[in-house]
Design a protein around this motif. Sequence first.
Motif, mmCIF file in Angstrom:
data_model
loop_
_atom_site.group_PDB
_atom_site.id
_atom_site.type_symbol
_atom_site.label_atom_id
_atom_site.label_comp_id
_atom_site.label_asym_id
_atom_site.label_seq_id
_atom_site.Cartn_x
_atom_site.Cartn_y
_atom_site.Cartn_z
ATOM 1 N N GLU A 1 0.811 -1.218 0.000
ATOM 2 C CA GLU A 1 0.000 0.000 0.000
ATOM 3 C C GLU A 1 0.849 1.275 0.000
ATOM 4 N N GLN A 2 1.951 1.263 0.706
ATOM 5 C CA GLN A 2 2.728 2.501 0.889
ATOM 6 C C GLN A 2 3.787 2.740 -0.183
ATOM 7 N N ASN A 3 4.009 1.769 -1.054
ATOM 8 C CA ASN A 3 5.094 1.914 -2.018
ATOM 9 C C ASN A 3 4.652 1.781 -3.470
ATOM 10 N N GLY A 4 3.355 1.921 -3.691
ATOM 11 C CA GLY A 4 2.855 1.924 -5.057
ATOM 12 C C GLY A 4 2.951 0.581 -5.761
ATOM 13 N N LEU A 5 3.017 -0.504 -5.000
ATOM 14 C CA LEU A 5 3.030 -1.831 -5.618
ATOM 15 C C LEU A 5 1.603 -2.155 -6.057
ATOM 16 N N PRO A 6 1.432 -3.104 -6.970
ATOM 17 C CA PRO A 6 0.092 -3.373 -7.520
ATOM 18 C C PRO A 6 -0.937 -3.730 -6.435
ATOM 19 N N SER A 7 -1.863 -2.815 -6.191
ATOM 20 C CA SER A 7 -2.840 -3.006 -5.113
ATOM 21 C C SER A 7 -3.826 -4.132 -5.415
ATOM 22 N N GLU A 8 -3.990 -4.507 -6.699
ATOM 23 C CA GLU A 8 -4.907 -5.610 -7.014
ATOM 24 C C GLU A 8 -4.456 -6.920 -6.365
ATOM 25 N N LEU A 9 -3.174 -7.011 -6.040
ATOM 26 C CA LEU A 9 -2.672 -8.198 -5.340
ATOM 27 C C LEU A 9 -3.438 -8.456 -4.057
ATOM 28 N N LEU A 10 -3.856 -7.397 -3.399
ATOM 29 C CA LEU A 10 -4.532 -7.523 -2.110
ATOM 30 C C LEU A 10 -5.882 -8.226 -2.239
ATOM 31 N N SER A 11 -6.392 -8.326 -3.460
ATOM 32 C CA SER A 11 -7.664 -9.020 -3.693
ATOM 33 C C SER A 11 -7.473 -10.517 -3.936
ATOM 34 N N TYR A 12 -6.212 -10.953 -3.977
ATOM 35 C CA TYR A 12 -5.913 -12.353 -4.264
ATOM 36 C C TYR A 12 -5.185 -12.994 -3.092
ATOM 37 N N ASP A 13 -4.933 -14.273 -3.226
ATOM 38 C CA ASP A 13 -4.313 -15.074 -2.175
ATOM 39 C C ASP A 13 -3.046 -14.415 -1.634
ATOM 40 N N LYS A 14 -2.960 -14.368 -0.324
ATOM 41 C CA LYS A 14 -1.807 -13.754 0.344
ATOM 42 C C LYS A 14 -0.497 -14.453 -0.020
ATOM 43 N N GLN A 15 -0.556 -15.693 -0.495
ATOM 44 C CA GLN A 15 0.643 -16.419 -0.911
ATOM 45 C C GLN A 15 1.337 -15.736 -2.094
ATOM 46 N N LEU A 16 0.604 -14.904 -2.810
ATOM 47 C CA LEU A 16 1.191 -14.193 -3.950
ATOM 48 C C LEU A 16 1.967 -12.939 -3.528
ATOM 49 N N TRP A 17 1.640 -12.395 -2.374
ATOM 50 C CA TRP A 17 2.168 -11.094 -1.977
ATOM 51 C C TRP A 17 3.681 -11.093 -1.821
ATOM 52 N N HIS A 18 4.244 -12.201 -1.308
ATOM 53 C CA HIS A 18 5.674 -12.201 -0.971
ATOM 54 C C HIS A 18 6.580 -11.999 -2.188
ATOM 55 N N ALA A 19 6.097 -12.351 -3.368
ATOM 56 C CA ALA A 19 6.927 -12.213 -4.563
ATOM 57 C C ALA A 19 7.116 -10.736 -4.924
ATOM 58 N N GLU A 20 6.020 -9.997 -4.973
ATOM 59 C CA GLU A 20 6.091 -8.557 -5.277
ATOM 60 C C GLU A 20 6.845 -7.815 -4.174
ATOM 61 N N VAL A 21 6.537 -8.137 -2.928
ATOM 62 C CA VAL A 21 7.228 -7.503 -1.801
ATOM 63 C C VAL A 21 8.710 -7.885 -1.814
ATOM 64 N N GLY A 22 9.001 -9.133 -2.135
ATOM 65 C CA GLY A 22 10.386 -9.589 -2.192
ATOM 66 C C GLY A 22 11.206 -8.828 -3.215
ATOM 67 N N ALA A 23 10.624 -8.566 -4.393
ATOM 68 C CA ALA A 23 11.339 -7.791 -5.413
ATOM 69 C C ALA A 23 11.595 -6.368 -4.918
ATOM 70 N N PHE A 24 10.603 -5.785 -4.265
ATOM 71 C CA PHE A 24 10.766 -4.438 -3.721
ATOM 72 C C PHE A 24 11.886 -4.411 -2.676
ATOM 73 N N VAL A 25 11.867 -5.386 -1.781
ATOM 74 C CA VAL A 25 12.862 -5.465 -0.705
ATOM 75 C C VAL A 25 14.259 -5.756 -1.269
ATOM 76 N N ALA A 26 14.333 -6.589 -2.297
ATOM 77 C CA ALA A 26 15.632 -6.896 -2.916
ATOM 78 C C ALA A 26 16.290 -5.614 -3.423
ATOM 79 N N GLU A 27 15.473 -4.749 -4.011
ATOM 80 C CA GLU A 27 16.012 -3.489 -4.516
ATOM 81 C C GLU A 27 16.308 -2.518 -3.382
ATOM 82 N N ARG A 28 15.356 -2.350 -2.474
ATOM 83 C CA ARG A 28 15.503 -1.361 -1.401
ATOM 84 C C ARG A 28 16.572 -1.743 -0.378
ATOM 85 N N ASP A 29 16.526 -2.990 0.076
ATOM 86 C CA ASP A 29 17.378 -3.387 1.198
ATOM 87 C C ASP A 29 18.680 -4.064 0.784
#
Length: 191
Positions: A68-96
């Motif tokens: 929600e706070q980093n402009g990642l695809p919000s439609e993900l939130l309408s689908y299985d939480k098992q999908l979220w870690h991939a998008e978040v993981g890519a964001f974290v790989a770049e940021r951290d």
Amino acid sequence: MAYSREALIEAVSSQMPDKRWQHTLGVMESSVKLAERYGADPARAETAAILHDVAKYWPVERMKEIIEQNGLPSELLSYDKQLWHAEVGAFVAERDYEITDAEVLGAIRYHTSGREGMSLLEKIVCLADYIEPGRDFPGVDEIRRLSKVSLEEGLIAGFDSTISLLLQKRRIVFPLTVLARNDLVRILEDK
């Protein structure tokens, strides 16, 4: 300063249970083998594999907040939480972890869902996630066999397996996975 391979391994392995780290080691091994077989850079494949599940065991609320706070695809939130870690993981790989290679980030981002127009590296890491040696589910041996024939054949079988399981359980199928599968079928039809 970019992280060394060893520093990435230490940072990522500390964020997950040992069983999941064993899975990650299997994805690393399988990614390198697939990269060597299909002409991708094994080091880039391994880097994406190390990081592919970096956010897998993060609290759902933390992942939701990052989306929600980093402009990642919000439609993900309408689908299985098992999908979220991939998008978040890519964001974290770049940021951290200072990963700037767009293909490595894409391989992390799409390792669970796939997408239309997958890059070679995306196909490799996605398929490696299905076939790593620790995986044991109905049809995995056929997916492993097909992975030696073609990335596309292996991925189609993997996506078919996922979609079939979701249909059997009356679960929602993420549209990107259907689009990825159909795109791979078209690629094979055009060969």
